[in-house]
Design an enzyme around this catalytic site. Structure first.
Site, PDB file in Angstrom:
ATOM      1  N   GLY A  47       0.599  -1.143  -0.136  1.00  0.00           N
ATOM      2  CA  GLY A  47      -0.011  -0.005  -0.065  1.00  0.00           C
ATOM      3  C   GLY A  47       0.923   1.150  -0.136  1.00  0.00           C
ATOM      4  O   GLY A  47       0.105   2.338   0.130  1.00  0.00           O
ATOM      5  N   ASP A  48       2.127   1.163   0.055  1.00  0.00           N
ATOM      6  CA  ASP A  48       3.095   2.335  -0.159  1.00  0.00           C
ATOM      7  C   ASP A  48       4.358   1.860  -0.940  1.00  0.00           C
ATOM      8  O   ASP A  48       3.971   0.831  -1.675  1.00  0.00           O
ATOM      9  CB  ASP A  48       3.474   2.709   1.418  1.00  0.00           C
ATOM     10  N   ASP A  49       5.334   2.584  -0.779  1.00  0.00           N
ATOM     11  CA  ASP A  49       6.662   2.328  -1.649  1.00  0.00           C
ATOM     12  C   ASP A  49       6.878   0.879  -1.319  1.00  0.00           C
ATOM     13  O   ASP A  49       7.117   0.237  -0.201  1.00  0.00           O
ATOM     14  CB  ASP A  49       7.699   3.233  -1.192  1.00  0.00           C
ATOM     15  N   SER A  88       2.225  -1.595  -6.691  1.00  0.00           N
ATOM     16  CA  SER A  88       1.991  -0.644  -5.710  1.00  0.00           C
ATOM     17  C   SER A  88       1.220   0.552  -6.349  1.00  0.00           C
ATOM     18  O   SER A  88       1.987   1.428  -6.790  1.00  0.00           O
ATOM     19  CB  SER A  88       3.025  -0.016  -4.960  1.00  0.00           C
TER      20      SER A  88
END
Length: 475
Positions: free
Chosen positions: A256-258, A289
């Protein structure tokens, strides 16, 4: 060509498969006898123990925090006598945070699942990190990570693709409701340490960042499958932070992020600590992502980032490839970045840099502290179904310089923007084999190849040994 809808469906399918496999593992009968086995590691151990030797119960319901701590305390006695390994057998082992020791291996067998407790009393509180000055979720302190260690030498977390499940939904819910008074725990955090190996595991649903080595050196992160829902907050995959000599290879990340975020502290606190992340090699990474980067540099980069090498990178349905994030007040530097060989499909951005990533630790940052971003090299890139080829935005009185792009073919999506490149306050060059034609601030200068180092980093020369577990080594 993958559409965003296809990409998200793919992510959901991958996570569903993992959850199903987890359920199967739970239903299996745990054998009391563990057969001998071999595994690759930076160092081998003379002594061994099994978690069940310390009263652990693998039913997914009984807390094993005391068992983990008792086991590691006992095994720490062998640090100067060949070290020790703790075997986590098949089963579901619920636990709160526990601390590792030096000259130690935590080994998760196939079908072993460590479950993060959702009882906050089982997570000790820690002070804020010196290079951050505050917690990322809240100004106060932070919860210890699920697996934690500080001031260690020679620590290994590995397995035969065993699983660590952070059960992060509890924490994500509190964060989204703004109920966090302390920063959420990470899954694995190792601080002030040397010789770290994290390998051959499946990590799912971390409360926040998954793997966070900080103020450490000589680190290998290899062969991980990292999975979190693409809507989960701040579930970065691998975040080397103020670290030197790091190898990250053969990892698959849905986040959900980098997928990977390279960091070195936040504003005036990172500047004061002054520990750069440097000498990093990233290779054979696959990332999904939709709202973040494959590899991010920053935004907390106030201690500096230099000599990062990325090669053979794949991204699918991901917002950007390599993203540089900084801001006025960060100070520090991002320099000598080398990227060679990216295969990208369904991206919003291929090249993305910003000098206006304005999150600050507090109001004490120095507005005269400007980042130095220079010598950024990209080559051998194939991208399909792209909305923006590049969005490169430096700082008006602090331009980003020395940008080089070569041998790049970007196929724009049907919904492409009229201008595929948007460039301000940057300078550099591109080769004649870059398409679509770059912005005027990156003029094409004939056929050439952007720089990529020919030397080998010291961490890339480390050879694994073949280690083993034998029941005869149990104490």
């Amino acid at each position: 060509m993958l559409s965003p809808r296809f990409g998200n469906s793919y992510v959901i399918s991958v996570i569903s498969i993992v959850l199903i496999l987890g359920s199967v593992a739970e239903s299996r009968v745990v054998s009391s006898k563990i057969e001998s086995f071999d595994y690759p590691a930076i160092n081998c151990r003379k002594h061994s123990a099994v978690l069940t030797d310390f009263g652990a119960v693998g039913d997914g319901k009984t807390s094993n925090t005391k068992a983990f701590n008792a086991a590691i305390s006992k095994l720490s006695q062998y640090a100067n006598d060949g070290g020790a390994q703790l075997i986590v057998p098949p089963g579901k082992w619920l636990t709160g945070s526990f601390n590792l020791t030096s000259h130690f291996t935590l080994f998760l067998q196939k079908d072993a699942v460590i479950l993060g407790s959702q009882d906050e009393s089982e997570w000790p509180q820690l002070p804020v990190l010196p290079s951050y000055g505050r917690g990322r979720d809240a100004p106060g302190g932070r919860f210890s990570s699920l697996i934690f260690g500080t001031h260690l030498t020679d620590v290994i977390i590995t397995g035969n693709n065993g699983t660590i499940d952070g059960q992060g939904s509890y924490w994500w819910g509190k964060f989204k409701k703004k109920q966090m008074k302390l920063t959420r725990p990470y899954m694995i955090e190792i601080m002030y340490s040397d010789q770290i190996q994290i390998s051959n595991l499946t990590l799912i649903n971390s409360p926040s960042w998954f793997v966070h080595p900080i103020y450490s050196s000589n680190i290998i992160v290899q062969g991980l499958t990292i999975l979190a829902p693409v809507t989960s907050p701040n579930t970065d995959g691998i975040d080397p932070d103020s670290c030197s000599n790091v190898k990250i290879e053969d990892n698959f990340i849905v986040s959900g992020d980098d997928c990977i975020a390279i960091k070195s502290g936040w504003d005036e606190y990172g500047i004061k600590v002054g520990m750069p992340t440097q000498h990093v090699i990233i290779r054979r990474l696959t990332c999904i992502s939709p709202d973040s980067a494959t590899i991010a540099l920053g935004s907390e980069m106030s201690g500096g980032i230099q000599d990062v090498r990325a090669e053979d990178i794949t991204a699918i349905s991901t917002e950007s490839a390599v993203r540089i994030k900084s801001a006025v007040g960060r100070g520090g530097f991002v320099r000598d970045i080398f990227v060679k060989g990216m295969n990208l499909n369904t991206m919003k951005y291929v090249f993305w840099m910003t000098g206006a990533y304005g999150q600050h630790a507090d109001e004490g940052f120095d507005p005269k502290a400007l980042p130095n971003v220079t010598n950024i090299n990209y080559s051998n890139i194939i991208a399909k179904n792209v909305t923006f080829a590049g969005k490169l935005e430096g700082i008006s009185n602090d331009p980003y310089t020395g940008i080089c792009v070569s041998n790049t073919n970007i196929e724009m999506a049907a919904n492409k923007k009229k201008l595929p490149w948007n460039c301000t306050d940057v300078s550099g060059v591109t080769s004649s084999d870059v398409t679509p034609q770059p912005c005027a601030l990156l003029p094409q200068k004939g056929k050439f190849e952007c720089a990529y180092p020919s030397d080998k980093l010291a961490i890339d020369k480390v050879q694994f040994k073949t280690c083993n577990f034998k029941s005869s080594n149990l104490f």
